[in-house]
Design an enzyme around this catalytic site. Structure first.
Site, PDB file in Angstrom:
ATOM      1  N   CYS A 154       1.153  -1.061  -0.181  1.00 24.91           N
ATOM      2  CA  CYS A 154       0.199   0.015   0.186  1.00 24.91           C
ATOM      3  C   CYS A 154       1.120   1.267   0.228  1.00 24.91           C
ATOM      4  O   CYS A 154       2.133   0.877  -0.466  1.00 24.91           O
ATOM      5  CB  CYS A 154      -1.118  -0.018   0.674  1.00 24.91           C
ATOM      6  SG  CYS A 154      -0.404   0.149   2.373  1.00 24.91           S
ATOM      7  N   ASN A 199       2.414   1.298   4.301  1.00 19.55           N
ATOM      8  CA  ASN A 199       2.662   0.043   5.371  1.00 19.55           C
ATOM      9  C   ASN A 199       2.396   0.003   5.636  1.00 19.55           C
ATOM     10  O   ASN A 199       2.808  -0.654   7.588  1.00 19.55           O
ATOM     11  CB  ASN A 199       4.054  -0.172   4.847  1.00 19.55           C
ATOM     12  CG  ASN A 199       4.235  -1.973   5.279  1.00 19.55           C
ATOM     13  OD1 ASN A 199       5.919  -1.666   5.465  1.00 19.55           O
ATOM     14  ND2 ASN A 199       3.636  -2.771   4.986  1.00 19.55           N
ATOM     15  N   CYS A 254      -1.202   0.776   7.565  1.00 18.10           N
ATOM     16  CA  CYS A 254      -2.893   0.998   7.721  1.00 18.10           C
ATOM     17  C   CYS A 254      -3.673  -0.367   6.813  1.00 18.10           C
ATOM     18  O   CYS A 254      -3.754  -1.449   7.468  1.00 18.10           O
ATOM     19  CB  CYS A 254      -3.606   1.634   6.743  1.00 18.10           C
ATOM     20  SG  CYS A 254      -3.488   3.403   7.898  1.00 18.10           S
ATOM     21  N   ARG A 255      -3.466  -0.388   5.443  1.00 22.94           N
ATOM     22  CA  ARG A 255      -3.386  -1.661   4.732  1.00 22.94           C
ATOM     23  C   ARG A 255      -3.116  -2.642   4.788  1.00 22.94           C
ATOM     24  O   ARG A 255      -3.599  -3.740   4.652  1.00 22.94           O
ATOM     25  CB  ARG A 255      -4.196  -1.193   3.438  1.00 22.94           C
ATOM     26  CG  ARG A 255      -5.453  -0.611   3.120  1.00 22.94           C
ATOM     27  CD  ARG A 255      -5.410   0.715   1.528  1.00 22.94           C
ATOM     28  NE  ARG A 255      -4.286   1.787   1.827  1.00 22.94           N
ATOM     29  CZ  ARG A 255      -4.676   2.459   0.745  1.00 22.94           C
ATOM     30  NH1 ARG A 255      -5.362   2.300  -0.917  1.00 22.94           N
ATOM     31  NH2 ARG A 255      -2.848   2.971   0.337  1.00 22.94           N
ATOM     32  N   SER A 256      -2.035  -2.702   3.734  1.00 21.55           N
ATOM     33  CA  SER A 256      -1.003  -4.153   4.031  1.00 21.55           C
ATOM     34  C   SER A 256      -0.786  -4.791   5.117  1.00 21.55           C
ATOM     35  O   SER A 256      -0.785  -5.908   4.545  1.00 21.55           O
ATOM     36  CB  SER A 256      -0.116  -3.774   2.739  1.00 21.55           C
ATOM     37  OG  SER A 256       1.060  -2.481   3.277  1.00 21.55           O
ATOM     38  N   ASP A 262      -8.286   3.595   1.086  1.00 22.98           N
ATOM     39  CA  ASP A 262      -7.022   4.051   2.338  1.00 22.98           C
ATOM     40  C   ASP A 262      -8.203   4.546   2.972  1.00 22.98           C
ATOM     41  O   ASP A 262      -8.519   5.451   3.003  1.00 22.98           O
ATOM     42  CB  ASP A 262      -6.440   5.793   1.594  1.00 22.98           C
ATOM     43  CG  ASP A 262      -5.208   5.965   2.504  1.00 22.98           C
ATOM     44  OD1 ASP A 262      -5.372   5.403   3.905  1.00 22.98           O
ATOM     45  OD2 ASP A 262      -3.954   6.796   1.943  1.00 22.98           O
TER      46      ASP A 262
HETATM   47  P1  4NP Z   1      -1.632   2.945   3.523  1.00 20.41           P
HETATM   48  O1  4NP Z   1      -2.484   4.000   4.289  1.00 20.41           O
HETATM   49  O2  4NP Z   1      -1.151   3.433   2.101  1.00 20.41           O
HETATM   50  O3  4NP Z   1      -2.620   2.163   4.030  1.00 20.41           O
HETATM   51  O4  4NP Z   1      -0.284   2.096   4.936  1.00 20.41           O
HETATM   52  C1  4NP Z   1      -1.461   5.731   4.769  1.00 20.41           C
HETATM   53  C2  4NP Z   1      -0.614   5.415   6.328  1.00 20.41           C
HETATM   54  C3  4NP Z   1      -0.137   6.604   6.021  1.00 20.41           C
HETATM   55  C4  4NP Z   1      -0.228   7.919   4.730  1.00 20.41           C
HETATM   56  C5  4NP Z   1      -1.647   7.400   4.049  1.00 20.41           C
HETATM   57  C6  4NP Z   1      -2.042   6.677   4.118  1.00 20.41           C
HETATM   58  N1  4NP Z   1       0.440   8.692   4.877  1.00 20.41           N
HETATM   59  O5  4NP Z   1       0.049  10.169   3.816  1.00 20.41           O
HETATM   60  O6  4NP Z   1       1.066   8.850   6.200  1.00 20.41           O
END
Ligand code: 4NP
Length: 159
Positions: free
Chosen positions: A10, A13, A15-17, A126
Site C-alpha cells: 500500500c 505500510n 494501515c492496509r498492507s 485508504d
Molecule cells: P496505508 O495508509 O497506505 O494503507 O498504510 C496510509 C498511511 C499513511 C499515509 C497515507 C496512507 N500517510 O500519508 O502518511
C-alpha cells in the site's frame, strides 16, 4: 512444494498492507500452509519506516483474533521484485508505482489485489483519514480477498 512468497503493498505500510499480511498469514496458518506462502508487506512511500501498524489496524485485527502489533513498516526495494512471486497492490496508484519501479529482469507477477482476488477493478480504500468503520470495511474486503486468493493459489497448485 516450492514456496510462493507474496508481498502486499500500500502507500504507508501502516494501515492496509500490514492488515492484509496479517489476514493472509492467519488463513495460511489455519490451513497449515504458512510455509508454502511466506507473506510480507511494504509501502511505496517511506514516511513510516520502522513504525508499527496504525493503532486502528492493530485494534481491528485484534478484534478478529489476529495480532499484527509486531510488524514494522518498510518501503519497497528493488530486491523485492526478485524475492516475491506475487506482489499485490491495494490500489491503482500503488500498482502504477510498482510497475514503474519493477526492474526489467523481474519475474514477479504484479497485480491489483482486487483484480487477483475478485477479477474486477476493486481498490482497497485508504482508511488513514477515516474512522473505525472504514478500518472494519477494509478488514472485510481483505478477508474476502485473501480467502479468494488463497483458494485460487491452492487450486492452481493442485492442477
Ligand atoms: P496505508 O495508509 O497506505 O494503507 O498504510 C496510509 C498511511 C499513511 C499515509 C497515507 C496512507 N500517510 O500519508 O502518511
Amino acid at each position: 512444494m516450492t514456496a510462493l512468497p507474496i508481498l502486499f503493498v500500500c502507500l504507508g505500510n501502516i494501515c492496509r498492507s500490514p492488515l492484509a499480511e496479517g489476514v493472509f498469514r492467519h488463513l495460511t496458518e489455519q490451513g497449515d500452509l504458512a510455509s508454502s506462502y511466506p507473506t510480507d508487506s511494504a509501502g511505496t512511500g517511506g514516511w513510516h519506516i520502522g513504525n508499527p501498524p496504525d493503532h486502528r489496524s492493530v485494534k481491528v485485527a485484534r478484534g478478529h483474533g489476529i495480532d499484527i502489533s509486531g510488524l514494522r513498516a518498510r518501503q519497497i526495494v528493488s530486491a523485492d521484485f526478485e524475492r516475491f512471486s506475487l506482489i499485490l497492490a491495494m490500489d491503482k496508484n500503488n500498482l502504477a508505482h510498482l510497475r514503474k519501479m519493477a526492474p526489467p529482469t523481474s519475474r514477479s507477477k504484479i497485480a491489483l489485489f482486487g483484480n487477483y482476488a475478485f477479477g474486477d477493478e476493486t481498490e482497497i480504500p485508504d482508511p488513514y483519514y477515516g474512522g473505525t468503520s472504514d478500518f472494519e470495511q477494509v478488514y472485510s474486503m481483505l478477508l474476502a480477498g485473501c480467502s479468494s486468493i488463497l483458494a485460487k493459489l491452492e487450486t492452481a497448485r493442485a492442477s
